[in-house]
Design a protein around this motif. Structure first.
Motif, PDB file in Angstrom:
ATOM      1  N   ILE A   1       0.803  -1.247   0.077  1.00  0.00           N
ATOM      2  CA  ILE A   1       0.063  -0.218   0.072  1.00  0.00           C
ATOM      3  C   ILE A   1       0.918   1.117  -0.096  1.00  0.00           C
ATOM      4  CG2 ILE A   1      -1.187   1.167   1.458  1.00  0.00           C
ATOM      5  CD1 ILE A   1      -2.210  -1.216   2.480  1.00  0.00           C
ATOM      6  N   TYR A   2       1.799   1.209   1.126  1.00  0.00           N
ATOM      7  CA  TYR A   2       2.541   2.100   0.965  1.00  0.00           C
ATOM      8  C   TYR A   2       3.466   2.750  -0.229  1.00  0.00           C
ATOM      9  CZ  TYR A   2       0.406   3.912   5.144  1.00  0.00           C
ATOM     10  OH  TYR A   2      -0.229   4.406   6.046  1.00  0.00           O
ATOM     11  N   ASP A   3       3.758   1.103  -1.547  1.00  0.00           N
ATOM     12  CA  ASP A   3       4.713   1.717  -2.263  1.00  0.00           C
ATOM     13  C   ASP A   3       4.438   2.780  -2.913  1.00  0.00           C
ATOM     14  OD1 ASP A   3       5.923   1.189  -5.474  1.00  0.00           O
ATOM     15  OD2 ASP A   3       6.659  -0.715  -4.107  1.00  0.00           O
ATOM     16  N   SER A   4       5.671   3.809  -3.495  1.00  0.00           N
ATOM     17  CA  SER A   4       5.235   4.467  -4.320  1.00  0.00           C
ATOM     18  C   SER A   4       4.785   4.165  -5.468  1.00  0.00           C
ATOM     19  CB  SER A   4       6.868   5.486  -4.633  1.00  0.00           C
ATOM     20  OG  SER A   4       7.599   4.584  -5.469  1.00  0.00           O
ATOM     21  N   ASN A   5       4.076   2.924  -5.739  1.00  0.00           N
ATOM     22  CA  ASN A   5       3.990   2.312  -7.710  1.00  0.00           C
ATOM     23  C   ASN A   5       2.284   1.928  -7.419  1.00  0.00           C
ATOM     24  OD1 ASN A   5       6.029   3.445  -9.512  1.00  0.00           O
ATOM     25  ND2 ASN A   5       7.007   1.500  -8.308  1.00  0.00           N
ATOM     26  N   TYR A   6       1.533   2.126  -5.940  1.00  0.00           N
ATOM     27  CA  TYR A   6       0.815   1.065  -5.545  1.00  0.00           C
ATOM     28  C   TYR A   6      -0.356   1.666  -6.519  1.00  0.00           C
ATOM     29  CZ  TYR A   6      -3.273   0.146  -2.664  1.00  0.00           C
ATOM     30  OH  TYR A   6      -4.468  -0.760  -2.720  1.00  0.00           O
ATOM     31  N   ILE A   7      -1.112   3.782  -6.044  1.00  0.00           N
ATOM     32  CA  ILE A   7      -2.038   3.710  -6.751  1.00  0.00           C
ATOM     33  C   ILE A   7      -2.025   3.399  -8.213  1.00  0.00           C
ATOM     34  CG2 ILE A   7      -2.717   6.321  -7.854  1.00  0.00           C
ATOM     35  CD1 ILE A   7      -3.669   4.646  -4.523  1.00  0.00           C
ATOM     36  N   GLU A   8      -0.724   3.789  -9.167  1.00  0.00           N
ATOM     37  CA  GLU A   8      -0.351   3.895 -10.321  1.00  0.00           C
ATOM     38  C   GLU A   8      -1.053   2.169 -11.023  1.00  0.00           C
ATOM     39  OE1 GLU A   8       3.208   4.142 -14.146  1.00  0.00           O
ATOM     40  OE2 GLU A   8       3.513   4.787 -11.830  1.00  0.00           O
ATOM     41  N   PHE A   9      -0.086   0.859  -9.263  1.00  0.00           N
ATOM     42  CA  PHE A   9      -0.513   0.210 -10.099  1.00  0.00           C
ATOM     43  C   PHE A   9      -2.521  -0.803 -10.379  1.00  0.00           C
ATOM     44  CE2 PHE A   9      -1.466  -4.190  -9.578  1.00  0.00           C
ATOM     45  CZ  PHE A   9      -0.857  -4.690  -9.934  1.00  0.00           C
TER      46      PHE A   9
ATOM     47  N   LEU B   1      -6.186   5.909  -0.756  1.00  0.00           N
ATOM     48  CA  LEU B   1      -7.533   6.005  -1.705  1.00  0.00           C
ATOM     49  C   LEU B   1      -7.851   7.168  -1.938  1.00  0.00           C
ATOM     50  CD1 LEU B   1      -8.387   2.240  -1.812  1.00  0.00           C
ATOM     51  CD2 LEU B   1      -7.129   2.961  -3.426  1.00  0.00           C
ATOM     52  N   ALA B   2      -8.249   7.615  -0.409  1.00  0.00           N
ATOM     53  CA  ALA B   2      -9.252   9.092  -0.073  1.00  0.00           C
ATOM     54  C   ALA B   2      -8.339   9.919  -1.061  1.00  0.00           C
ATOM     55  CB  ALA B   2      -9.030   9.158   1.169  1.00  0.00           C
ATOM     56  N   LYS B   3      -6.289   9.681  -0.716  1.00  0.00           N
ATOM     57  CA  LYS B   3      -6.397  11.433  -1.220  1.00  0.00           C
ATOM     58  C   LYS B   3      -5.592  11.255  -2.841  1.00  0.00           C
ATOM     59  CE  LYS B   3      -3.525  11.284   3.027  1.00  0.00           C
ATOM     60  NZ  LYS B   3      -2.017  10.980   3.548  1.00  0.00           N
ATOM     61  N   SER B   4      -5.734   9.844  -3.386  1.00  0.00           N
ATOM     62  CA  SER B   4      -5.814   9.584  -4.356  1.00  0.00           C
ATOM     63  C   SER B   4      -7.476   9.989  -5.691  1.00  0.00           C
ATOM     64  CB  SER B   4      -5.239   8.633  -4.783  1.00  0.00           C
ATOM     65  OG  SER B   4      -3.595   8.842  -4.580  1.00  0.00           O
ATOM     66  N   ARG B   5      -8.807   9.634  -5.023  1.00  0.00           N
ATOM     67  CA  ARG B   5     -10.195   9.488  -5.451  1.00  0.00           C
ATOM     68  C   ARG B   5     -10.704  10.346  -6.639  1.00  0.00           C
ATOM     69  NH1 ARG B   5     -14.312  10.104  -1.419  1.00  0.00           N
ATOM     70  NH2 ARG B   5     -13.768  12.391  -1.476  1.00  0.00           N
ATOM     71  N   GLU B   6      -9.768  11.712  -7.130  1.00  0.00           N
ATOM     72  CA  GLU B   6      -9.615  12.342  -8.001  1.00  0.00           C
ATOM     73  C   GLU B   6      -9.141  12.070  -9.241  1.00  0.00           C
ATOM     74  OE1 GLU B   6      -9.045  16.906  -7.609  1.00  0.00           O
ATOM     75  OE2 GLU B   6     -11.090  16.879  -5.665  1.00  0.00           O
ATOM     76  N   ILE B   7      -7.390  11.680  -9.201  1.00  0.00           N
ATOM     77  CA  ILE B   7      -6.820  10.854 -10.046  1.00  0.00           C
ATOM     78  C   ILE B   7      -7.456   8.982 -10.486  1.00  0.00           C
ATOM     79  CG2 ILE B   7      -5.037   9.742 -10.180  1.00  0.00           C
ATOM     80  CD1 ILE B   7      -3.654  11.413  -8.291  1.00  0.00           C
ATOM     81  N   PHE B   8      -8.708   9.175  -9.344  1.00  0.00           N
ATOM     82  CA  PHE B   8      -8.911   7.146 -10.137  1.00  0.00           C
ATOM     83  C   PHE B   8     -10.139   8.191 -10.553  1.00  0.00           C
ATOM     84  CE2 PHE B   8      -6.690   5.641  -6.616  1.00  0.00           C
ATOM     85  CZ  PHE B   8      -6.486   4.204  -7.474  1.00  0.00           C
ATOM     86  N   ALA B   9     -10.867   9.205 -10.863  1.00  0.00           N
ATOM     87  CA  ALA B   9     -12.035   9.961 -11.515  1.00  0.00           C
ATOM     88  C   ALA B   9     -12.098  10.086 -12.442  1.00  0.00           C
ATOM     89  CB  ALA B   9     -12.908  11.164 -10.370  1.00  0.00           C
ATOM     90  N   ASP B  10     -10.850  11.354 -12.667  1.00  0.00           N
ATOM     91  CA  ASP B  10     -10.429  11.419 -13.902  1.00  0.00           C
ATOM     92  C   ASP B  10      -9.998  10.210 -15.342  1.00  0.00           C
ATOM     93  OD1 ASP B  10      -9.965  14.114 -12.934  1.00  0.00           O
ATOM     94  OD2 ASP B  10      -7.593  14.256 -12.582  1.00  0.00           O
ATOM     95  N   ASN B  11     -10.011   8.980 -14.163  1.00  0.00           N
ATOM     96  CA  ASN B  11      -9.553   7.471 -15.184  1.00  0.00           C
ATOM     97  C   ASN B  11     -10.848   6.916 -14.800  1.00  0.00           C
ATOM     98  OD1 ASN B  11      -6.649   7.197 -16.265  1.00  0.00           O
ATOM     99  ND2 ASN B  11      -6.651   8.313 -14.345  1.00  0.00           N
ATOM    100  N   GLY B  12     -12.681   7.582 -14.938  1.00  0.00           N
ATOM    101  CA  GLY B  12     -13.600   6.613 -15.044  1.00  0.00           C
ATOM    102  C   GLY B  12     -13.855   6.080 -13.853  1.00  0.00           C
ATOM    103  N   ILE B  13     -13.115   5.818 -12.814  1.00  0.00           N
ATOM    104  CA  ILE B  13     -12.831   5.408 -11.560  1.00  0.00           C
ATOM    105  C   ILE B  13     -13.178   5.595 -10.321  1.00  0.00           C
ATOM    106  CG2 ILE B  13     -12.205   3.486 -10.583  1.00  0.00           C
ATOM    107  CD1 ILE B  13      -9.381   3.343 -12.750  1.00  0.00           C
ATOM    108  N   CYS B  14     -15.016   5.029 -10.424  1.00  0.00           N
ATOM    109  CA  CYS B  14     -14.938   5.608  -8.717  1.00  0.00           C
ATOM    110  C   CYS B  14     -14.128   4.603  -7.771  1.00  0.00           C
ATOM    111  CB  CYS B  14     -16.870   5.636  -8.588  1.00  0.00           C
ATOM    112  SG  CYS B  14     -17.312   6.179  -6.799  1.00  0.00           S
ATOM    113  N   VAL B  15     -13.518   5.584  -6.376  1.00  0.00           N
ATOM    114  CA  VAL B  15     -13.675   4.780  -5.206  1.00  0.00           C
ATOM    115  C   VAL B  15     -14.749   4.685  -4.148  1.00  0.00           C
ATOM    116  CG1 VAL B  15     -11.714   4.837  -3.337  1.00  0.00           C
ATOM    117  CG2 VAL B  15     -10.685   5.253  -5.970  1.00  0.00           C
ATOM    118  N   VAL B  16     -15.274   3.983  -3.811  1.00  0.00           N
ATOM    119  CA  VAL B  16     -16.315   4.397  -3.080  1.00  0.00           C
ATOM    120  C   VAL B  16     -15.445   4.536  -1.082  1.00  0.00           C
ATOM    121  CG1 VAL B  16     -18.023   3.131  -1.453  1.00  0.00           C
ATOM    122  CG2 VAL B  16     -17.290   2.382  -4.147  1.00  0.00           C
ATOM    123  N   VAL B  17     -14.985   5.255  -0.880  1.00  0.00           N
ATOM    124  CA  VAL B  17     -14.276   5.629   0.241  1.00  0.00           C
ATOM    125  C   VAL B  17     -14.861   7.380   0.349  1.00  0.00           C
ATOM    126  CG1 VAL B  17     -12.400   6.897  -1.146  1.00  0.00           C
ATOM    127  CG2 VAL B  17     -11.522   5.909   0.773  1.00  0.00           C
TER     128      VAL B  17
END
Length: 338
Positions: free
Chosen positions: A51-59, A83-99
């Motif tokens: 989870i704390y790996d720098s590549n986690y969100i990109e992966f 995941l909460a901190k990156s919620r907008e990045i996911f949204a920009d890719n059409g992915i909803c994070v339920v968090v």
């Protein structure tokens, strides 16, 4: 619609619940930093970076794009703020994070913040300290008495939880918990305040209860499910009865209104002298949710409907009072090892 469950651990039942909710319309994908048996039950699974790996969100984003995944649900506390901190990045890719929002994940994950926040809101909580000297001072003044619970400030499950019955044990166990934190994954969140990673908390000698406080994707209350805990194992509810208790329901409604969290809020409570005290909260599906599900509620099904822009049938949020559930251990043959 495909959904990814992250940090699935051994929660095979959550895989099954979401597979039923998505039957005929999508698949359930699962990931974890190492192979776990729940991954075998998913339609497809993958081992992710830590989870704390720098590549986690990109992966995770790349995996979702490659597999047409439209939503993510995490089952692990440490995963939630990342995941909460990156919620907008996911949204920009059409992915909803339920968090929930990041501050809510912090209120829940940081058990001292849980104490201070709820105290300020007029909700009963056990007296809690991060200063060993302050705790000793309050004991000497008669403000609290032994036994005391010693546990990690950023903790979950049964890691590093001990009972101190006197000052000698308090000193020894305080240092023991510090070592337990450094030797487990709890060390990552504990970096936020390395000098104050251990909690000293009064032990509540009362009946334990729990509530699932379920909000929709806008943070509005859908239902509160109260339960009486009959047995615990390794820090998780092992047996429980669904009950009707207006005071617990009122408490759940108050927490829903204060936090405006997304999805489920798992709340542990004790009843003492007719009052309910909140011990801790987890803004995710917790170990007591299966008992709500056995009683007739279908939170995964509701989440799927909301994600699809559909109404949730009232029947899927009703529960049968008096339902008693117990967890079982079922051996499974290992088919694939990732």
């Amino acid at each position: 619609m495909n959904i990814l469950l992250t940090s699935v651990g051994r929660r095979t039942y959550m895989i099954d619940y979401f597979k039923r909710a998505l039957y005929g319309i999508g698949q359930v994908h699962a990931c974890n930093s190492c192979f776990t048996i729940a991954m075998q039950s998913a339609d497809k699974s993958v081992c992710s970076p830590m989870i704390y790996d720098s590549n986690y969100i990109e992966f995770i984003i790349n995996y979702c794009l490659e597999n047409n995944i439209k939503a993510i649900v995490s089952l692990f506390d440490i995963d939630l703020p990342i995941l909460a901190k990156s919620r907008e990045i996911f949204a920009d890719n059409g992915i909803c994070v339920v968090v929930s929002d990041c501050w809510i994940t912090r209120v829940c994950n940081d058990k001292f913040y849980t104490y201070t926040y709820l105290s300020e809101k007029g909700i009963h909580v056990p007296k809690t300290f991060v200063s060993l000297n302050k705790a000793k001072e309050v004991v000497n003044d008669g403000g609290i008495s032994f036994p005391l619970m010693i546990k990690p400030r950023w903790g979950m499950g049964s890691i590093g939880i001990y009972q101190a019955d006197n000052f000698e044990e308090l000193n020894i166990l305080y240092n023991k918990v510090k070592k337990d934190i450094l030797n487990s994954y709890l060390k990552y969140e504990s970096k936020e305040d390395v000098e104050n990673t251990v909690l000293i908390q009064e032990k509540l000698l009362g009946q334990e209860y729990g509530i699932d406080v379920f909000n929709d994707l806008s943070g509005e209350l859908a239902v509160v499910v109260p339960k009486k805990k009959i047995a615990m194992r390794s820090g998780e509810t092992d047996c429980a009865e669904i009950i009707e208790n207006q005071n617990l329901t009122n408490l759940g409604e108050k927490l829903s209104g204060l936090l405006k969290h997304i999805g489920n809020l798992d709340v542990d409570c004790f009843e003492l002298d007719g009052e309910f005290y909140v011990l801790e909260m987890n803004c995710r599906f917790g170990g007591q949710y299966p008992f709500s599900h056995l009683a007739g509620t279908d939170f995964p099904g509701a989440i799927v409907n909301w994600l699809r822009g559909e109404e949730v049938q009232a029947e899927s949020l009703k529960y049968k009072v008096g339902t008693i559930g117990v967890k079982d251990m079922v051996p499974m043959q290992l088919r694939n090892f990732i």
